[in-house]
Write a protein that holds these residues in place. Structure first.
Motif, PDB file in Angstrom:
ATOM      1  N   TYR A 171       0.831  -1.208   0.000  1.00  0.00           N
ATOM      2  CA  TYR A 171       0.000   0.000   0.000  1.00  0.00           C
ATOM      3  C   TYR A 171       0.864   1.257   0.000  1.00  0.00           C
ATOM      4  O   TYR A 171       0.502   2.278  -0.590  1.00  0.00           O
ATOM      5  CB  TYR A 171      -0.942   0.020   1.200  1.00  0.00           C
ATOM      6  CG  TYR A 171      -2.189  -0.801   1.016  1.00  0.00           C
ATOM      7  CD1 TYR A 171      -3.039  -0.627  -0.070  1.00  0.00           C
ATOM      8  CD2 TYR A 171      -2.542  -1.780   1.957  1.00  0.00           C
ATOM      9  CE1 TYR A 171      -4.187  -1.369  -0.233  1.00  0.00           C
ATOM     10  CE2 TYR A 171      -3.697  -2.542   1.805  1.00  0.00           C
ATOM     11  CZ  TYR A 171      -4.507  -2.325   0.702  1.00  0.00           C
ATOM     12  OH  TYR A 171      -5.645  -3.078   0.545  1.00  0.00           O
ATOM     13  N   LYS A 172       2.003   1.190   0.675  1.00  0.00           N
ATOM     14  CA  LYS A 172       2.900   2.351   0.697  1.00  0.00           C
ATOM     15  C   LYS A 172       3.326   2.715  -0.718  1.00  0.00           C
ATOM     16  O   LYS A 172       3.343   3.896  -1.096  1.00  0.00           O
ATOM     17  CB  LYS A 172       4.117   2.059   1.567  1.00  0.00           C
ATOM     18  CG  LYS A 172       5.097   3.225   1.654  1.00  0.00           C
ATOM     19  CD  LYS A 172       6.301   2.870   2.513  1.00  0.00           C
ATOM     20  CE  LYS A 172       7.277   4.043   2.581  1.00  0.00           C
ATOM     21  NZ  LYS A 172       8.476   3.734   3.390  1.00  0.00           N
ATOM     22  N   SER A 173       3.656   1.700  -1.523  1.00  0.00           N
ATOM     23  CA  SER A 173       4.084   1.978  -2.895  1.00  0.00           C
ATOM     24  C   SER A 173       2.925   2.438  -3.772  1.00  0.00           C
ATOM     25  O   SER A 173       3.110   3.236  -4.693  1.00  0.00           O
ATOM     26  CB  SER A 173       4.734   0.727  -3.503  1.00  0.00           C
ATOM     27  OG  SER A 173       3.796  -0.323  -3.639  1.00  0.00           O
ATOM     28  N   LYS A 174       1.710   1.962  -3.484  1.00  0.00           N
ATOM     29  CA  LYS A 174       0.548   2.319  -4.297  1.00  0.00           C
ATOM     30  C   LYS A 174      -0.048   3.665  -3.889  1.00  0.00           C
ATOM     31  O   LYS A 174      -0.504   4.441  -4.735  1.00  0.00           O
ATOM     32  CB  LYS A 174      -0.524   1.232  -4.172  1.00  0.00           C
ATOM     33  CG  LYS A 174      -0.122  -0.137  -4.718  1.00  0.00           C
ATOM     34  CD  LYS A 174      -1.186  -1.174  -4.403  1.00  0.00           C
ATOM     35  CE  LYS A 174      -0.765  -2.578  -4.812  1.00  0.00           C
ATOM     36  NZ  LYS A 174      -0.626  -2.737  -6.252  1.00  0.00           N
ATOM     37  N   LEU A 175      -0.077   3.935  -2.582  1.00  0.00           N
ATOM     38  CA  LEU A 175      -0.762   5.120  -2.082  1.00  0.00           C
ATOM     39  C   LEU A 175       0.183   6.228  -1.619  1.00  0.00           C
ATOM     40  O   LEU A 175      -0.229   7.382  -1.513  1.00  0.00           O
ATOM     41  CB  LEU A 175      -1.689   4.743  -0.919  1.00  0.00           C
ATOM     42  CG  LEU A 175      -2.830   3.775  -1.256  1.00  0.00           C
ATOM     43  CD1 LEU A 175      -3.596   3.399   0.017  1.00  0.00           C
ATOM     44  CD2 LEU A 175      -3.784   4.395  -2.267  1.00  0.00           C
ATOM     45  N   GLY A 176       1.437   5.877  -1.316  1.00  0.00           N
ATOM     46  CA  GLY A 176       2.402   6.905  -0.952  1.00  0.00           C
ATOM     47  C   GLY A 176       2.459   7.237   0.529  1.00  0.00           C
ATOM     48  O   GLY A 176       2.684   8.401   0.890  1.00  0.00           O
ATOM     49  N   PHE A 177       2.266   6.235   1.407  1.00  0.00           N
ATOM     50  CA  PHE A 177       2.457   6.483   2.831  1.00  0.00           C
ATOM     51  C   PHE A 177       3.870   6.998   3.072  1.00  0.00           C
ATOM     52  O   PHE A 177       4.832   6.520   2.467  1.00  0.00           O
ATOM     53  CB  PHE A 177       2.326   5.186   3.654  1.00  0.00           C
ATOM     54  CG  PHE A 177       0.996   4.493   3.576  1.00  0.00           C
ATOM     55  CD1 PHE A 177      -0.182   5.191   3.430  1.00  0.00           C
ATOM     56  CD2 PHE A 177       0.920   3.107   3.680  1.00  0.00           C
ATOM     57  CE1 PHE A 177      -1.400   4.552   3.368  1.00  0.00           C
ATOM     58  CE2 PHE A 177      -0.289   2.445   3.629  1.00  0.00           C
ATOM     59  CZ  PHE A 177      -1.451   3.175   3.469  1.00  0.00           C
ATOM     60  N   CYS A 178       4.033   7.935   3.995  1.00  0.00           N
ATOM     61  CA  CYS A 178       5.369   8.293   4.461  1.00  0.00           C
ATOM     62  C   CYS A 178       5.839   7.199   5.431  1.00  0.00           C
ATOM     63  O   CYS A 178       5.055   6.339   5.856  1.00  0.00           O
ATOM     64  CB  CYS A 178       5.367   9.659   5.149  1.00  0.00           C
ATOM     65  SG  CYS A 178       4.466   9.707   6.721  1.00  0.00           S
ATOM     66  N   PHE A 211      -3.396  11.569   6.513  1.00  0.00           N
ATOM     67  CA  PHE A 211      -3.094  10.943   5.228  1.00  0.00           C
ATOM     68  C   PHE A 211      -4.375  10.484   4.544  1.00  0.00           C
ATOM     69  O   PHE A 211      -4.580  10.741   3.357  1.00  0.00           O
ATOM     70  CB  PHE A 211      -2.151   9.740   5.401  1.00  0.00           C
ATOM     71  CG  PHE A 211      -1.933   9.022   4.098  1.00  0.00           C
ATOM     72  CD1 PHE A 211      -0.941   9.440   3.231  1.00  0.00           C
ATOM     73  CD2 PHE A 211      -2.762   7.981   3.703  1.00  0.00           C
ATOM     74  CE1 PHE A 211      -0.766   8.820   2.002  1.00  0.00           C
ATOM     75  CE2 PHE A 211      -2.602   7.353   2.478  1.00  0.00           C
ATOM     76  CZ  PHE A 211      -1.597   7.776   1.622  1.00  0.00           C
ATOM     77  N   PHE A 212      -5.244   9.791   5.268  1.00  0.00           N
ATOM     78  CA  PHE A 212      -6.465   9.280   4.646  1.00  0.00           C
ATOM     79  C   PHE A 212      -7.424  10.406   4.260  1.00  0.00           C
ATOM     80  O   PHE A 212      -8.148  10.288   3.268  1.00  0.00           O
ATOM     81  CB  PHE A 212      -7.149   8.273   5.580  1.00  0.00           C
ATOM     82  CG  PHE A 212      -6.503   6.917   5.551  1.00  0.00           C
ATOM     83  CD1 PHE A 212      -6.791   6.012   4.541  1.00  0.00           C
ATOM     84  CD2 PHE A 212      -5.588   6.549   6.516  1.00  0.00           C
ATOM     85  CE1 PHE A 212      -6.188   4.766   4.490  1.00  0.00           C
ATOM     86  CE2 PHE A 212      -4.971   5.302   6.482  1.00  0.00           C
ATOM     87  CZ  PHE A 212      -5.269   4.411   5.464  1.00  0.00           C
ATOM     88  N   LYS A 213      -7.418  11.498   4.999  1.00  0.00           N
ATOM     89  CA  LYS A 213      -8.248  12.648   4.629  1.00  0.00           C
ATOM     90  C   LYS A 213      -7.712  13.334   3.377  1.00  0.00           C
ATOM     91  O   LYS A 213      -8.472  13.673   2.461  1.00  0.00           O
ATOM     92  CB  LYS A 213      -8.311  13.649   5.789  1.00  0.00           C
ATOM     93  CG  LYS A 213      -9.101  13.171   6.990  1.00  0.00           C
ATOM     94  CD  LYS A 213      -9.008  14.163   8.141  1.00  0.00           C
ATOM     95  CE  LYS A 213      -9.774  13.669   9.365  1.00  0.00           C
ATOM     96  NZ  LYS A 213      -9.617  14.590  10.530  1.00  0.00           N
ATOM     97  N   ASP A 214      -6.406  13.546   3.328  1.00  0.00           N
ATOM     98  CA  ASP A 214      -5.794  14.278   2.217  1.00  0.00           C
ATOM     99  C   ASP A 214      -5.764  13.468   0.920  1.00  0.00           C
ATOM    100  O   ASP A 214      -5.602  14.043  -0.163  1.00  0.00           O
ATOM    101  CB  ASP A 214      -4.367  14.701   2.576  1.00  0.00           C
ATOM    102  CG  ASP A 214      -4.323  15.765   3.663  1.00  0.00           C
ATOM    103  OD1 ASP A 214      -5.389  16.325   3.991  1.00  0.00           O
ATOM    104  OD2 ASP A 214      -3.214  16.010   4.189  1.00  0.00           O
ATOM    105  N   ASN A 215      -5.865  12.168   1.034  1.00  0.00           N
ATOM    106  CA  ASN A 215      -5.728  11.295  -0.135  1.00  0.00           C
ATOM    107  C   ASN A 215      -7.014  10.514  -0.412  1.00  0.00           C
ATOM    108  O   ASN A 215      -6.964   9.373  -0.873  1.00  0.00           O
ATOM    109  CB  ASN A 215      -4.547  10.343   0.061  1.00  0.00           C
ATOM    110  CG  ASN A 215      -3.223  11.055   0.077  1.00  0.00           C
ATOM    111  OD1 ASN A 215      -2.613  11.309  -0.957  1.00  0.00           O
ATOM    112  ND2 ASN A 215      -2.754  11.396   1.274  1.00  0.00           N
ATOM    113  N   ARG A 216      -8.141  11.153  -0.174  1.00  0.00           N
ATOM    114  CA  ARG A 216      -9.450  10.508  -0.332  1.00  0.00           C
ATOM    115  C   ARG A 216      -9.616   9.844  -1.689  1.00  0.00           C
ATOM    116  O   ARG A 216      -9.915   8.643  -1.768  1.00  0.00           O
ATOM    117  CB  ARG A 216     -10.557  11.553  -0.139  1.00  0.00           C
ATOM    118  CG  ARG A 216     -11.975  11.021  -0.387  1.00  0.00           C
ATOM    119  CD  ARG A 216     -12.973  12.157  -0.490  1.00  0.00           C
ATOM    120  NE  ARG A 216     -12.675  13.015  -1.645  1.00  0.00           N
ATOM    121  CZ  ARG A 216     -13.333  14.133  -1.932  1.00  0.00           C
ATOM    122  NH1 ARG A 216     -14.314  14.533  -1.157  1.00  0.00           N
ATOM    123  NH2 ARG A 216     -13.009  14.851  -3.005  1.00  0.00           N
TER     124      ARG A 216
END
Length: 251
Positions: A93-100, A154-159
């Motif tokens: 998910y980090k690679s797909k969504l861009g988690f820090c 993160f989840f708010k900013d990347n809805r």
């Protein structure tokens, strides 16, 4: 998804494929065909998509394999209203969504990929119970406020990125155009077909990020992110939703 839930879901997928392919079941599948914009006279061929991509079924219309229609299939009963959307490791998910890195660490702790004794000293809300829970994961209510806020932000900013990933996947060539929901009540089955873009727009409009009482992540309208648990990759991050929400609000 539980073993029973997975088996039930697979059986539903093959039943819908058979229904779409069978002339004898044309009346039963008529509602699905109509929702897909397929004329009653059109020749269609449906098949189960192999492997684990986002769509479950591919429908070829009049032999035009270059422009298939992809379907995501879900099934629910009143007593079993949660349904699996997608799951994978936090790293994927980090690679797909861009988690820090910080959000990734918290989510690994949340899913159990990291144990409390392995995390940074300031990440938990309290270090006191650590010795009593070796080998356990920490739910998000046990994480300190700064880290919780970072995850929620993160989840708010990347809805939109999150919603498109969990409902449509990351292969634009295999994006499900529709979701077909099988509702089962007392052995009576009804089929509801809705465009995936309409479903995404519904969740965009009802997106509300918060931590639940049990320490999981609620994204609004019955959509949650939680630890998979059970057998087979129990420390994966899993997204689930309530199909009844779609049936009750979009039909």
């Amino acid at each position: 998804m539980s073993g029973y839930g997975a088996r039930s879901g697979f059986a539903n997928e093959y039943e819908v494929v058979e229904m779409l392919n069978s002339p004898e079941m044309a009346l039963t599948s008529g509602g699905i065909r109509q929702a897909l914009g397929i004329s009653p006279s059109a020749l269609i061929s449906a098949e189960k998509v192999k492997g684990t991509p986002k769509p479950d079924v591919k429908v070829i219309i009049n032999g035009e394999s270059k422009t298939p229609v992809y379907l995501s299939l879900k099934k629910y009963e009143p007593e079993a209203d949660f349904n699996h959307l997608c799951r994978t490791s936090v790293g994927n998910y980090k690679s797909k969504l861009g988690f820090c890195d910080r959000v990734s660490e918290v989510l690994k702790l949340f899913t159990g990929e990291l144990h409390p004794q392995e995390c940074k000293s300031d990440i938990l809300a309290s270090r006191a119970p650590l010795s009593d829970r070796l080998g356990r994961r920490a739910n998000l209510n046990e994480i300190n406020e700064v880290e919780r806020t970072e995850v929620l932000k993160f989840f708010k900013d990347n809805r939109d990125k999150v919603l498109n990933q969990v409902f449509c996947g990351d292969d634009p060539g295999m994006k499900p155009g529709y979701m077909v929901i099988t509702q089962v009540i007392d052995d009576d089955k009804k089929y509801y077909t809705i465009g995936m873009d309409e479903i995404i727009e519904y969740y965009r409009s009802n997106y509300e990020v918060r931590i639940t009482a049990r320490g999981s992540i609620n994204l609004g309208a019955g959509l949650t992110a939680q630890r998979k648990g059970g057998s087979g990759s129990p420390s994966d991050l899993q997204f689930k939703f309530k199909p009844s929400v779609i049936v009750e609000n979009l039909f």
